[in-house]
Write an enzyme that holds these catalytic residues in place. Structure first.
Site, short mmCIF file in Angstrom:
data_model
loop_
_atom_site.label_atom_id
_atom_site.label_comp_id
_atom_site.label_asym_id
_atom_site.label_seq_id
_atom_site.Cartn_x
_atom_site.Cartn_y
_atom_site.Cartn_z
CG HIS A 55 -22.50 15.52 1.60
ND1 HIS A 55 -21.90 15.27 0.40
CD2 HIS A 55 -23.77 15.85 1.32
CE1 HIS A 55 -22.76 15.46 -0.57
NE2 HIS A 55 -23.92 15.80 -0.03
CG ASP A 56 -17.71 15.76 7.48
OD1 ASP A 56 -16.65 15.42 6.94
OD2 ASP A 56 -17.76 16.52 8.46
CB VAL A 57 -18.99 9.06 6.83
CG1 VAL A 57 -18.68 7.85 7.68
CG2 VAL A 57 -20.48 9.17 6.60
#
Length: 104
Positions: A55-57
């Site tokens: 979800h937050d690469v």
């Protein structure tokens, strides 16, 4: 508590690496970019095979070890999913996924 290894400090993160290349007015060689793509996609594929979505690469959480290999960090908003879909919008809009941009 989750304790992250300290070895990543040796190479920094991908954002720092890219900024340093830009400061030196240089370019990243194509074979190095392909290594980046392979290692990041391999890591994400491994997580997805275990039904985990990060979800937050983003470049700031992709750490580089002393040999130049990557390790993903910051799993604060990662989650395990059931089934094949997720409808939750989580993460930052600085680096949206292609399916978010296309609305699929």
């Amino acid at each position: 508590f989750i304790v992250m290894e300290f070895w990543y400090k040796i190479g920094g993160n991908l954002r720092t690496y890219i900024d340093k290349i830009k400061e030196d007015k240089g370019c990243i060689k194509e074979d190095k970019i392909w290594q980046f793509v392979f290692e990041i996609s391999h890591a994400l594929n491994e997580y997805h095979s275990k039904h985990i979505i990060h979800h937050d690469v983003k470049p700031e959480i992709i750490f580089i070890d002393s040999k130049g290999h990557f390790k993903l960090g910051d799993f604060g908003i990662a989650r395990e999913i059931k089934g094949n879909n997720t409808t939750t919008m989580i993460g930052k809009l600085y680096y949206p996924a292609p399916e978010v941009i296309s609305g699929e």
